[in-house]
Each structure stands twice: as structure tokens, then as C-alpha cells.
Design a protein around this motif. Structure first.
Motif, short mmCIF file in Angstrom:
data_model
loop_
_atom_site.label_atom_id
_atom_site.label_comp_id
_atom_site.label_asym_id
_atom_site.label_seq_id
_atom_site.Cartn_x
_atom_site.Cartn_y
_atom_site.Cartn_z
N THR A 56 0.80 -1.23 0.00
CA THR A 56 0.00 0.00 0.00
C THR A 56 0.84 1.28 0.00
N PHE A 57 2.16 1.17 0.16
CA PHE A 57 3.01 2.36 0.12
C PHE A 57 4.45 1.92 -0.13
N ASP A 58 5.28 2.87 -0.56
CA ASP A 58 6.69 2.62 -0.84
C ASP A 58 7.52 3.12 0.34
N TRP A 59 8.03 2.18 1.12
CA TRP A 59 8.76 2.57 2.32
C TRP A 59 10.08 3.25 2.00
N GLU A 61 10.60 5.79 0.42
CA GLU A 61 10.47 7.25 0.56
C GLU A 61 10.96 7.73 1.93
N ARG A 139 5.22 9.40 9.40
CA ARG A 139 4.47 9.02 8.21
C ARG A 139 4.69 7.55 7.84
N SER A 143 1.66 4.72 8.07
CA SER A 143 1.34 4.03 6.82
C SER A 143 1.17 2.53 7.04
N LYS A 146 -2.61 1.05 7.31
CA LYS A 146 -3.35 0.68 6.10
C LYS A 146 -2.80 -0.61 5.50
N GLU A 147 -1.49 -0.82 5.62
CA GLU A 147 -0.89 -2.06 5.15
C GLU A 147 -1.45 -3.26 5.92
#
Length: 374
Positions: A56-59, A61, A139, A143, A146-147
């Protein structure tokens, strides 16, 4: 039904999860139930390797942060240890830490995973001055909620207030269930006693989030009012020296006893009179239920799960956070009036037995687990 309780810390560590999960095994007995506990030993460090990807996101970052790097490496280590140690299959896995839940779903993708979230690591880091709100670490850690929602089969937390806290970080907060921690009453043995001088006690990790600086200021105010008391601080942590120096500056070092870390504080907590902890945040606050079961009068800050355990004036006293004068006022009420103190303690004990007994939690968990019984 083959169950796995997946912890992060070993079960002998202090805290809300460890005060409940190890005591579940004797309540889930054969032939229908078969339960194991699993955790990451402290000695396992930097064993895991390989790429880590979240759906669900690119860690990446956030990877310039050392805290994020350490968290991701710990996730790798948990994966490595899980694959090394767990060879059998399970009907259901109940994870009690984000790393545990995500790792278990990675290793056992076909097995249902229930994810319980007992506390907020990012909020603790912010309150303890280690990260900035809305910074990289904050952040990244938020995140993960949601994962977990995306990967695991069911999410639970320990209080309504903490579900509210999680709501902005997930897609369907209404699907997060609530199962408060439960406590084995046999561990708590109230002792009738009469202390000539009121004995105050707090049990926690010595970090800024627990508000012990506010407690020491309140105790200084009590002394200036001519009230006699002894404050017992059970626990250790990075700000112990700072707190000892503050007690000296406030002129209350003689009334304050620093014990350091103690594995089973419930064994001698019943000999005290008043439990007090002015935390700046608590997802649940297991130590309040434990103190209530020891028949201590409760005084806490009106935050998070503490405010859900205490009905002000009925089974304890609530005060605003960051307010040493209001805290001193509440403590004065229970110091000068032993009869009132006793009534609060009795009501607090009854409330904890009715709402936070291990039997009640076991009943809820069995109903939950049977929904996944194939």
C-alpha cells in the motif's frame, strides 16, 4: 483448532500484552484447542536480509531515517526467525504487533491472521521527543496501519479511543473491533492493611510519555500543603537520572523511592494505597486495571484508555494531563480521606473484575476464533 499467538517481545517482558497472552494457554485446552506462543528473542539482530516491499506504500520514501531503517531490519529479522522456527501449519494466527502480523501473513499467506494493535509506537516516539510529528518516521509508522488493514483478515484494538486514533490511517475504521486486555484475577491478591502515611505508587517505563515530571511537581505541591506521603516509582528507563534530579530540585527526594525495574510488581503493589499515573497518552493502560485488582485507589490523566477505565469520582479520579495542581488536588482528596479512598478502591476493583477479567476476554476470543474454524 491450531492457534498461534504471535508476539513481538518475549512473553516475560512487562506490558499489557505480556500480562494477558501467556495466561491464555491454560484456558484454551485440548482437545478442541491447541495454542502456541511465538516471539522474537532479543539476541536476534541483523539476521534477516533481502528486499522488503509493502503493497500500500513505498517505504523507500522514508529510508533515510535511521529509525525507519532499524524498523525494516527488525521486520527482516522477524521474517528470518519465523521461517527458521515455524515449520508446521496453523488454522489461525493472532498477531499482537504490526511486525508480527505482517511477517506472519508473508510466511503463511493462506492462513487467516487476526491483527491486534495494542499501542502506538509513533505516538510514544513523538511524546518522548525522538521524532517529529508528520516527519519521515511518523508518516512511515502510520502508513503501516493501512498495510495491516490490506493484508490481515481482521483488525482489533484495545479501546474506543485508540480506534478513533487509528481511523484517519485506515480505509474502513468501522471494521476495527475492540477487545480490551484481560487479567487473571488469581495473580492479584489484595492485602488488608493500615498505612499511617499514605503510600503512593506508580509503575511504568521511565519515559516522558508517562508524565512523571507532572507527578513529581504535584507531589511537591502536596508537600507544600503539609501533607504526608511516600511516592514509590517502580520501573526504569532513559530519564531516571533526570527524574531523580528533578525530585531533588523540588525538595521531595526523601519522600520518593526509585525502585528500578521489577518483573512482578503486582506481588507487592497491594501494600500501597493509591496508584497514580498522569500519562500523556495511553492506548489502554493495563497497569490501571492491575492496580484496581490489587484494590488501590486510582488517579490518572483523562486520556485514551485511562478515561475509559475510570469513571471520575466513582471508581477513581481523572485529571487533565499536564496539570500538576489539579493532580495534587485529586491526590489530596484520597490522602486525607481514607474512607473515600477505600470506596474508590472497592469500586475500582469491582469494575475491573467485571470488565477486564481474563475469563471475559477468553470468551470473546473463542467466539472470534471459531469464526475461522474450518
Amino acid at each position: 483448532m491450531k492457534l498461534l499467538q504471535a508476539l513481538f517481545f518475549p512473553p516475560e517482558q512487562p506490558g499489557g500484552v505480556s500480562s494477558m497472552i501467556p495466561y491464555l494457554q491454560e484456558r484454551f485446552k485440548a482437545p478442541h484447542w491447541e495454542m502456541e506462543l511465538f516471539s522474537l528473542p532479543k539476541r536476534i539482530r541483523s539476521k534477516g536480509s533481502g528486499p522488503v516491499e509493502f503493497q500500500t506504500f513505498d517505504w523507500h520514501e522514508f529510508e533515510e531515517s535511521p529509525i525507519v531503517q532499524k524498523y525494516v531490519q527488525t521486520y527482516r529479522d522477524y521474517l528470518w526467525w519465523t521461517r527458521l522456527r515455524l515449520q508446521r501449519s496453523y488454522d489461525l494466527i493472532h498477531a499482537h504487533h504490526p511486525i508480527a502480523g505482517l511477517a506472519m501473513k508473508e510466511v503463511f499467506p493462506e492462513t487467516p491472521v487476526i491483527q491486534s494493535i495494542h499501542s502506538s509506537y509513533e505516538r510514544e516516539l513523538i511524546l518522548n521527543g525522538r521524532i517529529e510529528e508528520n516527519g519521515l518516521e511518523h508518516r512511515f509508522l502510520t502508513s503501516l496501519y493501512k498495510e495491516m488493514e490490506h493484508k490481515t483478515d481482521r483488525m482489533y484494538t484495545v479501546s474506543r479511543s485508540f480506534r478513533d486514533y487509528l481511523s484517519p490511517y485506515v480505509t474502513q475504521p468501522e471494521n476495527i473491533g475492540i477487545i480490551p486486555n484481560g487479567f487473571d484475577e488469581k495473580r492479584f491478591k489484595p492485602v488488608p492493611h493500615e498505612n499511617e502515611v499514605a503510600q503512593l505508587v506508580t509503575v511504568c517505563r521511565l519515559v516522558p510519555a508517562k508524565g512523571l515530571d507532572i507527578l513529581l511537581q504535584a507531589c511537591s505541591e502536596l508537600k507544600s500543603r503539609g501533607l504526608n506521603y511516600v511516592l514509590h516509582i517502580i520501573g526504569d528507563g532513559p530519564i531516571r537520572k533526570e527524574l531523580e534530579e528533578l525530585a531533588q530540585r523540588l525538595g521531595i527526594y526523601d519522600e520518593t523511592i526509585f525502585y528500578g525495574y521489577t518483573l512482578h510488581p503486582e506481588e507487592f503493589m497491594p501494600f500501597f494505597d493509591i496508584f497514580v499515573l498522569p500519562s500523556r497518552a495511553e492506548a489502554f493502560g493495563s497497569v490501571f486495571a492491575e492496580a484496581a485488582l490489587c484494590s488501590l485507589a486510582l488517579v490518572g490523566s483523562e486520556v485514551g484508555g485511562i478515561a475509559e477505565q475510570i469513571v471520575d469520582g466513582s471508581n477513581g479520579l481523572l485529571v487533565p494531563p499536564e496539570d500538576p495542581i489539579r493532580l495534587a488536588d485529586a491526590l489530596e482528596k484520597v490522602i486525607v480521606d481514607p474512607a473515600y479512598r477505600y470506596e474508590l478502591a472497592r469500586s475500582g476493583s469491582d469494575y475491573a473484575k467485571n470488565h477486564y477479567s481474563l475469563n471475559r476476554v477468553v470468551h470473546e476470543l473463542k467466539k472470534l476464533y471459531l469464526q475461522f474454524d474450518r
